[in-house]
Motif scaffolding. Sequence first.
Motif, PDB file in Angstrom:
ATOM      1  N   UNK A 269       0.852  -1.179   0.000  1.00 57.13           N
ATOM      2  CA  UNK A 269       0.000   0.000   0.000  1.00 57.13           C
ATOM      3  C   UNK A 269       0.887   1.227   0.000  1.00 57.13           C
ATOM      4  N   UNK A 270       0.642   2.166   0.922  1.00 56.75           N
ATOM      5  CA  UNK A 270       1.511   3.322   1.091  1.00 56.75           C
ATOM      6  C   UNK A 270       2.533   2.991   2.165  1.00 56.75           C
ATOM      7  N   UNK A 271       3.800   3.066   1.817  1.00 54.60           N
ATOM      8  CA  UNK A 271       4.857   2.779   2.771  1.00 54.60           C
ATOM      9  C   UNK A 271       5.670   4.027   3.073  1.00 54.60           C
ATOM     10  N   UNK A 272       5.959   4.223   4.365  1.00 58.00           N
ATOM     11  CA  UNK A 272       6.832   5.312   4.791  1.00 58.00           C
ATOM     12  C   UNK A 272       8.141   4.688   5.246  1.00 58.00           C
ATOM     13  N   UNK A 273       9.207   4.990   4.537  1.00 54.80           N
ATOM     14  CA  UNK A 273      10.490   4.349   4.791  1.00 54.80           C
ATOM     15  C   UNK A 273      11.497   5.392   5.254  1.00 54.80           C
ATOM     16  N   UNK A 274      12.116   5.114   6.419  1.00 50.06           N
ATOM     17  CA  UNK A 274      13.159   6.008   6.937  1.00 50.06           C
ATOM     18  C   UNK A 274      14.274   5.166   7.534  1.00 50.06           C
ATOM     19  N   UNK A 275      15.463   5.332   6.999  1.00 49.20           N
ATOM     20  CA  UNK A 275      16.627   4.539   7.401  1.00 49.20           C
ATOM     21  C   UNK A 275      16.310   3.054   7.248  1.00 49.20           C
ATOM     22  N   UNK A 276      16.109   2.315   8.341  1.00 46.96           N
ATOM     23  CA  UNK A 276      15.920   0.871   8.205  1.00 46.96           C
ATOM     24  C   UNK A 276      14.607   0.378   8.814  1.00 46.96           C
ATOM     25  N   UNK A 277      13.604   1.218   8.809  1.00 46.10           N
ATOM     26  CA  UNK A 277      12.288   0.736   9.212  1.00 46.10           C
ATOM     27  C   UNK A 277      11.253   1.291   8.252  1.00 46.10           C
ATOM     28  N   UNK A 278      10.113   0.615   8.177  1.00 52.08           N
ATOM     29  CA  UNK A 278       9.048   1.045   7.273  1.00 52.08           C
ATOM     30  C   UNK A 278       7.709   0.914   7.975  1.00 52.08           C
ATOM     31  N   UNK A 279       6.878   1.937   7.818  1.00 51.72           N
ATOM     32  CA  UNK A 279       5.513   1.911   8.309  1.00 51.72           C
ATOM     33  C   UNK A 279       4.579   1.764   7.127  1.00 51.72           C
ATOM     34  N   UNK A 280       3.502   1.014   7.335  1.00 53.09           N
ATOM     35  CA  UNK A 280       2.520   0.792   6.277  1.00 53.09           C
ATOM     36  C   UNK A 280       1.230   1.528   6.593  1.00 53.09           C
TER      37      UNK A 280
END
Length: 299
Positions: A269-280
């Motif tokens: 879906x929509x993923x928010x990626x920062x450094x080495x983690x991702x939120x969906x």
Amino acid sequence: LEPVGTKIFVGTKGGLFSYDSTDNDLEIFTSVNGLSDQDIRSISFNTDQQTLVIGYASGNIDLLKNGAVKNINAIVSKNIPVNKSINHILQRGNRAYLATGFGIVEVDLILGEIKNTYLIGSGSKYVGCYQLASDGTRILAATDSGIFRASWSAPNLSDFQYWSLDPQWGKKRAKHLVHQQGILFAASNDSLFSNASGTFALLYQTPNEIRKVRADRGKLHVSIFYRILELNLQGQLLFQTGIDPQVQDVKDGIIDANQHCWLADNAVGLGYYHEYYMLRFLPNGPNSVETFDLFFEGQ
């Protein structure tokens, strides 16, 4: 993907949704609450008219402004045996220019209607257009037959004679096209090219097919199947998202000034990626618009 203020809009096969980073609110737009169609192929925000332009695979067009939707169905209702998909939208003033499966369509966003259709192939033939760009004085189109260009000041852009092929690119297909700091970047398959030297030269080759190319703040954002790449205009890799087993079908990606990456993926879906983690961020509902069976109980 289309960022608008604190929100980011995401077009899907089932409709449209937005995520607001200030309050984590997800808002869903479908045919139930105003959209005219499904299977969205492109979205783009016009700042002059504060309007989100939505293009569908069918050729339908929706204009979303202040929560209200205006539909333009002139393309979808026209009986022509061509691919009507709206593949990309270029904004210029109060007009939106749509790259379609048969040519370019100009939409007047004040009146909410189609003003012109540009059949840019020789003899006004249909040509599949994938992405549009502008270098300030010209409109450029990545097509099945090469890169077409015409002056914005041409007396009649509907006349194919005002359009010409870029001789440096030739007649091979161009799938992606962006302009940044006086340089034109074009891509096809797994290869990204730059005309900084006056002729198109290979700038960067990816491990698999390029899905999307964006240009912003003197950088290039390239989406491939499983990650987002950030390049400088000389083709040097500045940043890339890590490999996540969830991410297998990236369609689009944006990297902001703080190296925060938003990606649209068929599975995530929509993923928010920062450094080495991702939120969906994904609205509730099935993963597909296809329905095979229904079951209910109670009243």
